[in-house]
Write a protein that holds these residues in place. Structure first.
Motif, short mmCIF file in Angstrom:
data_model
loop_
_atom_site.label_atom_id
_atom_site.label_comp_id
_atom_site.label_asym_id
_atom_site.label_seq_id
_atom_site.Cartn_x
_atom_site.Cartn_y
_atom_site.Cartn_z
N PHE A 150 0.83 -1.21 0.00
CA PHE A 150 0.00 0.00 0.00
C PHE A 150 0.86 1.26 0.00
O PHE A 150 0.64 2.18 -0.79
CB PHE A 150 -0.94 -0.01 1.21
N MET A 151 1.87 1.29 0.87
CA MET A 151 2.75 2.45 0.95
C MET A 151 3.58 2.61 -0.32
O MET A 151 3.80 3.72 -0.81
CB MET A 151 3.66 2.34 2.17
N ALA A 152 4.06 1.50 -0.88
CA ALA A 152 4.91 1.54 -2.08
C ALA A 152 4.15 2.06 -3.30
O ALA A 152 4.74 2.76 -4.14
CB ALA A 152 5.47 0.16 -2.38
N LEU A 195 -5.82 2.36 -10.87
CA LEU A 195 -6.77 2.75 -11.93
C LEU A 195 -6.67 4.23 -12.27
O LEU A 195 -7.07 4.65 -13.37
CB LEU A 195 -8.20 2.42 -11.50
N SER A 196 -6.13 5.03 -11.35
CA SER A 196 -5.96 6.46 -11.62
C SER A 196 -4.71 6.74 -12.45
O SER A 196 -4.53 7.87 -12.93
CB SER A 196 -5.89 7.24 -10.30
N PHE A 254 -9.00 -4.19 2.43
CA PHE A 254 -9.12 -2.72 2.40
C PHE A 254 -7.88 -2.10 1.76
O PHE A 254 -7.99 -1.15 0.98
CB PHE A 254 -9.31 -2.19 3.83
N SER A 255 -6.70 -2.65 2.06
CA SER A 255 -5.45 -2.16 1.46
C SER A 255 -5.49 -2.31 -0.05
O SER A 255 -5.09 -1.40 -0.79
CB SER A 255 -4.24 -2.92 2.03
N TYR A 256 -6.00 -3.45 -0.52
CA TYR A 256 -6.03 -3.69 -1.97
C TYR A 256 -7.12 -2.88 -2.67
O TYR A 256 -6.99 -2.57 -3.86
CB TYR A 256 -6.18 -5.18 -2.26
N VAL A 257 -8.17 -2.51 -1.97
CA VAL A 257 -9.16 -1.58 -2.54
C VAL A 257 -8.50 -0.23 -2.81
O VAL A 257 -8.67 0.36 -3.89
CB VAL A 257 -10.37 -1.43 -1.59
N LEU A 258 -7.72 0.25 -1.84
CA LEU A 258 -7.00 1.52 -2.01
C LEU A 258 -5.93 1.42 -3.08
O LEU A 258 -5.73 2.36 -3.86
CB LEU A 258 -6.38 1.95 -0.68
N ILE A 259 -5.24 0.27 -3.11
CA ILE A 259 -4.20 0.05 -4.14
C ILE A 259 -4.83 0.05 -5.53
O ILE A 259 -4.32 0.69 -6.46
CB ILE A 259 -3.45 -1.27 -3.88
#
Length: 327
Positions: A125-127, A228-229, A218-223
């Motif tokens: 997530f941080m990377a 996608l952006s 949840f981390s992978y939803v944010l990733i």
């Protein structure tokens, strides 16, 4: 049937089971089982050795991989004596004290692996989502602190459960469904109401693995939202490719673990053969596949392994040439 004489059990012991109905074929079954143990031990030891020796791999992502390999190695070793004891020597009997000790290590290392997978998800997530803060957050001291917190968390939550079980009386001589001691399997044979202890074990399982799995999702939803952006398709593919190994590790760990837990806790009439198959999948799949996945899919680890092999191969002839043809 003489070989099964040691399956008689005293009132304070349990009987382990490897493959119900296939007792006469245990020697042959032990061949693939030993191969799986060898792959797990050798694969995880190799990853540990490569990351420790190769300085270019001294990075946060590989530190967490070191933790994962160490946990898989310990989980494999914790079940090896009883599994091979049942298959090779038909040594099915195990004392209550030994069973509780093994159960502590099996559940402890399982929950430990779950926590390490959460730490690895946070690393990804941080990377991907905050690359500028990655080096600031994941210092050597922070990674060491994360490792200590993970270990302390397991001891605080697992030790009281084992301590409570030492005060519970069991129906001795009962046959367990696995070649190792597993809490939902043992708790069925208490003199007290098993639903109370079973509920506590289920709550602990859901609290630890459930919260961990939710955090990973949840981390992978944010990733995924961040990926996608990204406009460039190649950059999207590169970002997602760094998560493939971790997604595979999460899948091979949680699917067998949750399946086995729910089979014991919710379906009491499940045949022992089904429980045995699920137990062996849960036991062997993560330690065997994790080193294979990371070795094949992570280019830097694969290159480091090849460099070490090339270095040792080139070092051998040079040493012999200095010593002369006769050593």
């Amino acid at each position: 049937m003489v070989i099964f004489n040691n399956t008689t059990s005293s009132s304070s012991n349990f009987l382990l089971t490897a493959f119900p109905g296939l007792e006469l074929a245990h020697v042959w079954i032990s061949i693939p089982v030993c191969c799986l143990y060898a792959i797990a031990l050798l694969g995880n030891s190799t990853i540990l050795f490569v990351i420790i020796v190769e300085r270019s791999l001294h990075k946060p992502m590989y530190y967490f991989l070191t933790m994962l390999s160490a946990v898989d190695l310990c989980l494999t070793i914790s079940t090896l004596p009883t599994v091979l004891g049942v298959l090779w020597f038909h040594a099915r009997e195990i004392s209550l004290k030994a069973c509780l000790i093994q159960m502590f290590f099996v559940h402890g290392f399982s929950f430990l692996e779950s926590s390490v997978l959460v730490a690895m998800a946070f690393d990804r997530f941080m990377a991907i989502c905050n690359p500028l803060k990655y080096a600031i957050v994941f210092t050597d001291m922070i990674i060491l602190l994360i490792g200590l917190v993970i270990c302390i968390r397991q001891v605080i939550l697992i030790f009281p459960m084992i301590l409570a079980l030492t005060r519970v009386s069991f129906h001795g001589g009962q046959e367990l469904s696995h070649p190792f001691c597993y809490h939902p399997d043992m708790i069925k044979y208490t003199y007290s109401n098993p639903w109370i202890s079973n509920f506590f074990g289920m709550f602990l399982q859901l609290y630890l693995t459930g919260t961990d799995l939710l955090f990973i999702l949840f981390s992978y939803v944010l990733i995924l939202r961040t990926v996608l952006s990204i406009v460039a398709p190649k950059k999207q593919q590169k970002a997602l490719s760094t998560c493939v190994c971790h997604i595979c590790a999460v899948t091979v760990f949680y699917v067998p673990m949750i399946s086995l837990s729910f089979t014991h806790c919710l379906f009491s009439s499940t045949p022992k053969v089904v429980c045995s198959i699920l137990a062996n999948v849960y036991l062997f799949l993560p330690p065997v596949l994790n080193p294979v996945i990371y070795s094949l899919k992570t280019k830097t680890i694969r290159q480091a392994m090849l460099q070490l092999l090339h270095f040792k191969g080139s070092q051998g002839p040079s040493v012999r040439s200095h010593r002369g043809p006769w050593g």
